[in-house]
Design a protein around this motif. Structure first.
Motif, PDB file in Angstrom:
ATOM      1  N   GLN A  96       1.650   6.918  -6.770  1.00  0.00           N
ATOM      2  CA  GLN A  96       0.557   7.829  -7.094  1.00  0.00           C
ATOM      3  C   GLN A  96       0.972   9.287  -6.872  1.00  0.00           C
ATOM      4  N   GLN A  97       1.658   9.541  -5.785  1.00  0.00           N
ATOM      5  CA  GLN A  97       2.117  10.894  -5.493  1.00  0.00           C
ATOM      6  C   GLN A  97       3.140  11.377  -6.513  1.00  0.00           C
ATOM      7  N   ALA A 108       2.327   1.757  -3.506  1.00  0.00           N
ATOM      8  CA  ALA A 108       1.308   2.276  -4.425  1.00  0.00           C
ATOM      9  C   ALA A 108       1.023   3.749  -4.162  1.00  0.00           C
ATOM     10  N   TYR A 109       1.006   4.136  -2.912  1.00  0.00           N
ATOM     11  CA  TYR A 109       0.748   5.533  -2.559  1.00  0.00           C
ATOM     12  C   TYR A 109       1.883   6.429  -3.052  1.00  0.00           C
ATOM     13  N   VAL A 110       3.134   5.978  -2.897  1.00  0.00           N
ATOM     14  CA  VAL A 110       4.281   6.766  -3.357  1.00  0.00           C
ATOM     15  C   VAL A 110       4.231   6.940  -4.875  1.00  0.00           C
ATOM     16  N   ASN A 140       0.830  -1.209   0.000  1.00  0.00           N
ATOM     17  CA  ASN A 140       0.000   0.000   0.000  1.00  0.00           C
ATOM     18  C   ASN A 140       0.864   1.259   0.000  1.00  0.00           C
ATOM     19  N   THR A 141       1.958   1.235   0.735  1.00  0.00           N
ATOM     20  CA  THR A 141       2.865   2.383   0.771  1.00  0.00           C
ATOM     21  C   THR A 141       3.517   2.605  -0.590  1.00  0.00           C
TER      22      THR A 141
END
Length: 257
Positions: free
Chosen positions: A236-237, A232-234, A229-230
């Protein structure tokens, strides 16, 4: 004379073709059959041989010590308790005491305090925080039961020592009193009963191990999911926010958050 010769020849022919059975002393109701007598003698000889073998098997097991094995005793657990941090642990590991197991686990673990409970009230199932809470709650349920299972096994093993030693003594005894067929069958039944009890006791321990593995897998699974999840979040950012340095056209996309 001719008739007499005919009678003699006829009698001789009759004797040659007759069966082995014949009357004794001219009496027709007493018959002796040599073939049947021989079969009977053979059967009696076989029965006598079998009887002697059976008797020897029953009465003459005099060197049973070659099968003797050692019974390993379990050492009693003694957990150090300087400040009450392991209160009840020694009792839990040596006796069948669910209350001591619960007390010991509570004393040895970090509690979830009221402030944390208030913080988690706004979370929804599936969140990282509630997943951690679920793992803690599952561990708090499984682990005291495992302590109890260990204590049960230790206590039962100590209680069964006398019965195990008695059975081993009877099995290794070479006297006639313990080597009858009925006695040997009883010993086999007793050994099977003891084996079943040991298997059931170890089954409880195996269930405990499986439960602990499930909780451990839950922790590893949650950690792996958080990593994904981390990542994927990075990603996306990085795609949404330009990270270019001033006056440069190239984007710096290899940083870590």
């Amino acid at each position: 004379m001719k008739n007499r010769k005919k009678w003699i020849i006829g009698a001789a022919a009759l004797l040659l073709t007759a069966t082995p059975s014949f009357a004794l002393f001219g009496l027709g109701d007493i018959v002796f059959d040599p073939t049947s007598y021989g079969n009977l003698v053979s059967q009696l000889t076989t029965m006598e041989t079998q009887y002697r073998m059976l008797k020897n098997n029953i009465e003459h097991f005099s060197f049973k010590q070659q099968w003797e094995t050692a019974f390993s005793a379990m050492k009693q657990a003694n957990v150090r308790d300087l400040f009450g941090e392991t209160n009840g642990m020694t009792t839990a590991l040596n006796t069948n005491s669910p209350a001591a197991s619960s007390t010991a686990w509570t004393a040895a673990t970090v509690p979830v305090n009221g402030t944390t409970t208030t913080y988690l009230a706004g979370e929804t199932p599936g969140s990282a925080q509630l997943s951690e809470l679920a793992m803690i709650e599952a561990s708090d349920s499984v682990s005291p039961d495992c302590l109890t299972a260990i204590g049960q096994y230790r206590a039962a093993r100590a209680q069964n020592t006398a019965a195990n030693n008695s059975l081993a003594s009877e099995q290794l005894d070479g006297s006639t009193a313990t080597n009858s067929e009925v006695e040997q069958l009883n010993l086999l039944n007793a050994a099977q009963a003891q084996k079943m009890s040991e298997m059931q006791s170890q089954g409880v321990l195996q269930a405990c191990l499986a439960s602990e593995m499930a909780v451990g897998n839950m922790q590893q699974r949650n950690a792996a999911a958080l990593d994904l999840n981390t990542a994927a979040y990075v990603a996306q950012q990085r795609a949404a926010d330009d990270t270019s340095a001033a006056n440069e056209s190239n984007t710096w996309d290899s940083y870590l958050p």
